[in-house]
Scaffold this motif. Structure first.
Motif, PDB file in Angstrom:
ATOM      1  N   GLY A 184       0.777  -1.228   0.000  1.00  0.00           N
ATOM      2  CA  GLY A 184       0.000   0.000   0.000  1.00  0.00           C
ATOM      3  C   GLY A 184       0.807   1.275   0.000  1.00  0.00           C
ATOM      4  O   GLY A 184       0.329   2.305   0.483  1.00  0.00           O
ATOM      5  N   LEU A 185       2.026   1.250  -0.550  1.00  0.00           N
ATOM      6  CA  LEU A 185       2.845   2.457  -0.617  1.00  0.00           C
ATOM      7  C   LEU A 185       2.828   3.108  -2.001  1.00  0.00           C
ATOM      8  O   LEU A 185       3.320   4.236  -2.147  1.00  0.00           O
ATOM      9  N   MET A 186       2.282   2.439  -3.002  1.00  0.00           N
ATOM     10  CA  MET A 186       2.330   2.997  -4.348  1.00  0.00           C
ATOM     11  C   MET A 186       1.214   2.411  -5.195  1.00  0.00           C
ATOM     12  O   MET A 186       0.787   1.267  -4.977  1.00  0.00           O
ATOM     13  N   GLN A 187       0.744   3.209  -6.138  1.00  0.00           N
ATOM     14  CA  GLN A 187      -0.194   2.772  -7.163  1.00  0.00           C
ATOM     15  C   GLN A 187       0.374   3.154  -8.525  1.00  0.00           C
ATOM     16  O   GLN A 187       0.920   4.249  -8.681  1.00  0.00           O
ATOM     17  N   VAL A 188       0.234   2.259  -9.499  1.00  0.00           N
ATOM     18  CA  VAL A 188       0.801   2.473 -10.825  1.00  0.00           C
ATOM     19  C   VAL A 188      -0.336   2.548 -11.838  1.00  0.00           C
ATOM     20  O   VAL A 188      -1.245   1.708 -11.830  1.00  0.00           O
ATOM     21  N   TYR A 189      -0.275   3.576 -12.689  1.00  0.00           N
ATOM     22  CA  TYR A 189      -1.243   3.743 -13.760  1.00  0.00           C
ATOM     23  C   TYR A 189      -0.490   3.863 -15.090  1.00  0.00           C
ATOM     24  O   TYR A 189       0.651   4.326 -15.129  1.00  0.00           O
ATOM     25  N   ARG A 190      -1.160   3.427 -16.144  1.00  0.00           N
ATOM     26  CA  ARG A 190      -0.579   3.546 -17.477  1.00  0.00           C
ATOM     27  C   ARG A 190      -1.510   4.401 -18.329  1.00  0.00           C
ATOM     28  O   ARG A 190      -2.662   4.034 -18.574  1.00  0.00           O
ATOM     29  N   ASN A 191      -1.035   5.566 -18.748  1.00  0.00           N
ATOM     30  CA  ASN A 191      -1.800   6.500 -19.570  1.00  0.00           C
ATOM     31  C   ASN A 191      -1.452   6.265 -21.036  1.00  0.00           C
ATOM     32  O   ASN A 191      -0.276   6.320 -21.409  1.00  0.00           O
ATOM     33  N   HIS A 192      -2.474   6.010 -21.823  1.00  0.00           N
ATOM     34  CA  HIS A 192      -2.262   5.657 -23.238  1.00  0.00           C
ATOM     35  C   HIS A 192      -2.821   6.740 -24.141  1.00  0.00           C
ATOM     36  O   HIS A 192      -3.935   7.232 -23.936  1.00  0.00           O
ATOM     37  N   ASN A 193      -2.055   7.145 -25.113  1.00  0.00           N
ATOM     38  CA  ASN A 193      -2.477   8.105 -26.131  1.00  0.00           C
ATOM     39  C   ASN A 193      -2.763   7.341 -27.420  1.00  0.00           C
ATOM     40  O   ASN A 193      -1.845   6.835 -28.072  1.00  0.00           O
ATOM     41  N   PRO A 194      -4.055   7.215 -27.820  1.00  0.00           N
ATOM     42  CA  PRO A 194      -4.365   6.407 -29.013  1.00  0.00           C
ATOM     43  C   PRO A 194      -3.857   7.025 -30.305  1.00  0.00           C
ATOM     44  O   PRO A 194      -3.720   6.324 -31.302  1.00  0.00           O
ATOM     45  N   LEU A 195      -3.584   8.322 -30.317  1.00  0.00           N
ATOM     46  CA  LEU A 195      -3.118   8.952 -31.557  1.00  0.00           C
ATOM     47  C   LEU A 195      -1.663   8.632 -31.831  1.00  0.00           C
ATOM     48  O   LEU A 195      -1.291   8.268 -32.949  1.00  0.00           O
ATOM     49  N   THR A 196      -0.834   8.758 -30.800  1.00  0.00           N
ATOM     50  CA  THR A 196       0.598   8.494 -30.975  1.00  0.00           C
ATOM     51  C   THR A 196       1.000   7.093 -30.540  1.00  0.00           C
ATOM     52  O   THR A 196       2.172   6.723 -30.686  1.00  0.00           O
ATOM     53  N   GLU A 197       0.041   6.313 -29.986  1.00  0.00           N
ATOM     54  CA  GLU A 197       0.324   4.960 -29.508  1.00  0.00           C
ATOM     55  C   GLU A 197       1.427   4.970 -28.452  1.00  0.00           C
ATOM     56  O   GLU A 197       2.228   4.016 -28.360  1.00  0.00           O
ATOM     57  N   GLU A 198       1.474   6.024 -27.639  1.00  0.00           N
ATOM     58  CA  GLU A 198       2.491   6.126 -26.597  1.00  0.00           C
ATOM     59  C   GLU A 198       1.863   5.840 -25.239  1.00  0.00           C
ATOM     60  O   GLU A 198       0.741   6.266 -24.964  1.00  0.00           O
ATOM     61  N   SER A 199       2.593   5.133 -24.395  1.00  0.00           N
ATOM     62  CA  SER A 199       2.162   4.845 -23.029  1.00  0.00           C
ATOM     63  C   SER A 199       3.092   5.558 -22.050  1.00  0.00           C
ATOM     64  O   SER A 199       4.317   5.481 -22.177  1.00  0.00           O
ATOM     65  N   ILE A 200       2.514   6.243 -21.099  1.00  0.00           N
ATOM     66  CA  ILE A 200       3.265   6.950 -20.065  1.00  0.00           C
ATOM     67  C   ILE A 200       2.859   6.376 -18.721  1.00  0.00           C
ATOM     68  O   ILE A 200       1.665   6.258 -18.414  1.00  0.00           O
ATOM     69  N   TYR A 201       3.838   6.013 -17.905  1.00  0.00           N
ATOM     70  CA  TYR A 201       3.570   5.415 -16.606  1.00  0.00           C
ATOM     71  C   TYR A 201       3.479   6.495 -15.536  1.00  0.00           C
ATOM     72  O   TYR A 201       4.258   7.451 -15.528  1.00  0.00           O
ATOM     73  N   GLU A 202       2.506   6.322 -14.655  1.00  0.00           N
ATOM     74  CA  GLU A 202       2.295   7.249 -13.543  1.00  0.00           C
ATOM     75  C   GLU A 202       2.467   6.481 -12.229  1.00  0.00           C
ATOM     76  O   GLU A 202       1.773   5.484 -11.986  1.00  0.00           O
ATOM     77  N   TYR A 203       3.372   6.951 -11.397  1.00  0.00           N
ATOM     78  CA  TYR A 203       3.636   6.328 -10.095  1.00  0.00           C
ATOM     79  C   TYR A 203       3.078   7.255  -9.018  1.00  0.00           C
ATOM     80  O   TYR A 203       3.607   8.352  -8.788  1.00  0.00           O
ATOM     81  N   VAL A 204       2.016   6.829  -8.376  1.00  0.00           N
ATOM     82  CA  VAL A 204       1.364   7.607  -7.313  1.00  0.00           C
ATOM     83  C   VAL A 204       1.858   7.060  -5.977  1.00  0.00           C
ATOM     84  O   VAL A 204       1.571   5.901  -5.626  1.00  0.00           O
ATOM     85  N   LEU A 205       2.582   7.879  -5.225  1.00  0.00           N
ATOM     86  CA  LEU A 205       3.107   7.468  -3.927  1.00  0.00           C
ATOM     87  C   LEU A 205       2.068   7.705  -2.842  1.00  0.00           C
ATOM     88  O   LEU A 205       1.357   8.720  -2.851  1.00  0.00           O
ATOM     89  N   LEU A 206       1.975   6.785  -1.908  1.00  0.00           N
ATOM     90  CA  LEU A 206       1.061   6.877  -0.779  1.00  0.00           C
ATOM     91  C   LEU A 206       1.850   6.980   0.514  1.00  0.00           C
ATOM     92  O   LEU A 206       2.939   6.422   0.639  1.00  0.00           O
ATOM     93  N   LYS A 207       1.282   7.667   1.468  1.00  0.00           N
ATOM     94  CA  LYS A 207       1.970   7.911   2.729  1.00  0.00           C
ATOM     95  C   LYS A 207       1.972   6.647   3.582  1.00  0.00           C
ATOM     96  O   LYS A 207       0.966   5.929   3.640  1.00  0.00           O
ATOM     97  N   PRO A 208       3.077   6.344   4.260  1.00  0.00           N
ATOM     98  CA  PRO A 208       3.077   5.179   5.165  1.00  0.00           C
ATOM     99  C   PRO A 208       2.066   5.357   6.285  1.00  0.00           C
ATOM    100  O   PRO A 208       1.785   6.474   6.734  1.00  0.00           O
ATOM    101  N   LEU A 209       1.519   4.263   6.738  1.00  0.00           N
ATOM    102  CA  LEU A 209       0.574   4.314   7.857  1.00  0.00           C
ATOM    103  C   LEU A 209       1.299   4.701   9.137  1.00  0.00           C
ATOM    104  O   LEU A 209       2.514   4.486   9.283  1.00  0.00           O
ATOM    105  N   SER A 210       0.543   5.270  10.059  1.00  0.00           N
ATOM    106  CA  SER A 210       1.116   5.508  11.390  1.00  0.00           C
ATOM    107  C   SER A 210       1.342   4.164  12.087  1.00  0.00           C
ATOM    108  O   SER A 210       0.808   3.126  11.675  1.00  0.00           O
ATOM    109  N   SER A 211       2.118   4.190  13.142  1.00  0.00           N
ATOM    110  CA  SER A 211       2.433   2.929  13.842  1.00  0.00           C
ATOM    111  C   SER A 211       1.177   2.263  14.382  1.00  0.00           C
ATOM    112  O   SER A 211       1.024   1.035  14.308  1.00  0.00           O
ATOM    113  N   ALA A 212       0.236   3.065  14.915  1.00  0.00           N
ATOM    114  CA  ALA A 212      -1.002   2.483  15.448  1.00  0.00           C
ATOM    115  C   ALA A 212      -1.822   1.844  14.334  1.00  0.00           C
ATOM    116  O   ALA A 212      -2.370   0.739  14.496  1.00  0.00           O
ATOM    117  N   GLU A 213      -1.939   2.547  13.178  1.00  0.00           N
ATOM    118  CA  GLU A 213      -2.693   1.981  12.061  1.00  0.00           C
ATOM    119  C   GLU A 213      -1.994   0.757  11.487  1.00  0.00           C
ATOM    120  O   GLU A 213      -2.661  -0.210  11.074  1.00  0.00           O
TER     121      GLU A 213
END
Length: 489
Positions: free
Chosen positions: A91-120
């Motif tokens: 649960g520290l990261m989510q990955v998305y792939r953005n696709h452009n149908p015109l240029t057939e290019e894929s760009i990767y998006e790395y979404v970082l998530l905050k670490p949980l607190s010790s109690a959580e």
């Protein structure tokens, strides 16, 4: 070759790591994901300045591989993929792939998530068990005790504890007037392009991975379905369709497996898909009604499902119907009109199943007339808010929908304005009707002369003379004259 060092990427985050967050990451997360995954997380974190939140610039993934000390080959790419997968698993990261149908290019998006607190973290069973498997029970207990400072022992003698701080909302009150419109406009202009999910936006119940697991491999549409992960708009349409007609993944797969659902280029035939989903919805309704009748004959009663009780222009908000008063606010009700499908909105007006009469009426308006969902919701609000129940007929509702269609009403605001004009017209007709009643029953000739228009008096010829008898000779002359006139005609 869909993930190489030549593909571009960017990273995003909405937080900054504090000293405590770094301690949690190093002590709890790094033993689970490993050194390479931890290095990847920190490398992505420092793609832009730490005192900022938002998005980094576009860079080739060669920068990531070289930053991790990996070779630019298949083995290096696989190592990077494994490291990213471990971060996703905890649960520290989510990955998305953005696709452009015109240029057939894929760009990767790395979404970082905050670490949980010790109690959580320690309240999460999966993460706790994984860390136990990595470190052992004794080390786990020691780590848990090392994240919280103990209370001073002297406080044990103080048993009474009261709050000395007055809450902010008890001292200050915010007026009920509107906010600063210039401030709201500035917020809207400076907002990020990425929209937040609304409370009434359908949840993602149809995932592309779940569809592939259930979709037949030998189907002719298999290739089109596999490419849907590169078409976020099509996936959003499928999720909305599933929410509107209460469909699940197997039912969506069954619809996509039929002929005539996709164009030759792989795009969805939305109208055809919606028509077939509506047929499936009607079949499910019929089976549910038959099941309820069967259970009712067996004297089995199922508890009724409670319906949940979303932002429109403040000047064009409709009032809450009497049946919803006390359950929702005006803003929430108008957001429901704007966001909810008409099938869900129609269900809120009935404690049980919606009668088929109303389902057929509004299904025709949706499928044949193609009125937008918010306009149909306003129409539902109007017809069910009328005080005269006998007017809720198919012809009456159909006439209003046809008038809306002829006037080009295609937005919620236009529909609200149209409904308000109709309400004003109904009120004026009602006042006129009530104003005519005293004129018809009044006894004063003066009052009648002032309130009604009378026809002019016409002179009438009256037969007041004595009755004259006709002799037989005169009668014979009249008959002869009548025969002559008949011959001439």
């Amino acid at each position: 070759m869909e993930f190489t060092e030549n593909h571009r990427y960017f990273t995003s985050r909405e937080f900054a790591l504090s000293a405590l967050d770094r301690k949690v990451f190093i002590s709890l997360y790094q033993p689970m994901v490993g050194a390479i995954s931890a290095a990847l997380y920190l490398l992505l974190y420092h793609q832009f300045a730490e005192e900022y939140a938002g998005y980094s610039t576009l860079e080739p993934q060669r920068k990531l591989l070289l930053g991790l000390g990996l070779e630019l080959n298949a083995a290096g790419r696989q190592t990077a993929i494994d490291a990213a997968s471990r971060l996703e698993a905890v649960g520290l990261m989510q990955v998305y792939r953005n696709h452009n149908p015109l240029t057939e290019e894929s760009i990767y998006e790395y979404v970082l998530l905050k670490p949980l607190s010790s109690a959580e973290f320690f309240s999460n069973v999966h993460l706790t068990l994984l860390l136990r498997d990595k470190l052992g029970k004794s080390a786990l207990v020691e780590l848990r005790e090392g994240f919280a400072a103990q209370q001073p022992p002297e406080l044990a003698r103080f048993v009474n504890r009261e709050e000395a701080t007055m809450p902010f909302y008890e001292m200050f009150r915010i007026s009920s007037g509107p906010m600063d419109p210039e401030l709201e406009l500035g917020w809207a202009e400076s907002a990020t392009a990425k929209e937040r999910k609304s409370a009434f936006q359908p949840q993602e119940r149809i995932r592309h991975g779940d569809m592939l697991l259930r979709f037949p491999r030998g189907s002719a549409n298999r290739g089109f379905v596999e490419r849907l992960n590169r078409a976020p708009e099509s996936m959003a349409q499928l999720n909305y369709l599933a929410y509107k007609f209460n469909l699940e993944v197997p039912e969506i797969c069954r619809l996509l497996d039929e002929d005539g659902i996709f164009h030759a280029n792989g795009t969805l035939l939305w109208d055809e898909l919606q028509n077939r989903a509506n047929l499936m919805y009607r079949q499910d309704r019929k089976r549910d009604e038959e099941r309820e009748r069967f259970l009712a004959r067996g004297e089995i009663r199922q508890p009724l499902e409670a319906h949940d009780q979303g932002t429109a222009n403040a000047s064009l908000q409709l009032d809450i119907p009497e049946r919803f008063e006390g359950d929702v606010t005006v803003a929430t009700y108008n957001e429901m009109l704007r966001r909810e499908p008409y099938t869900r909105m129609l269900e809120r007006y009935f404690p049980g199943a919606v009668p088929d009469q109303f389902v057929n009426i509004f299904e025709r308006i949706d499928i044949n007339y193609k009125l937008p969902e918010p306009v149909i919701n306003v129409l539902i609000h109007y017809v069910f808010s009328l005080s005269r129940a006998q007017r809720l007929t198919k012809s009456f509702v159909d006439s209003i929908a046809s008038n809306m269609l002829a006037k080009g009403i295609d937005t919620l605001d236009k529909a609200v304005m149209y409904i308000r004009e109709q309400e004003k017209l109904n009120e004026s007709l009602e006042r006129k009707r009530k104003g005519e009643e005293p004129a018809r029953v009044g006894t004063s000739s003066y009052g009648a002369g002032r309130n009604t228009r009378r026809k002019p008096a016409m002179s009438v010829v009256k037969d007041t003379g004595p009755a004259q008898e006709v002799t037989p000779e005169e009668l014979e002359k009249m008959l002869e004259l009548a025969r002559e006139l008949k011959d001439k005609s």
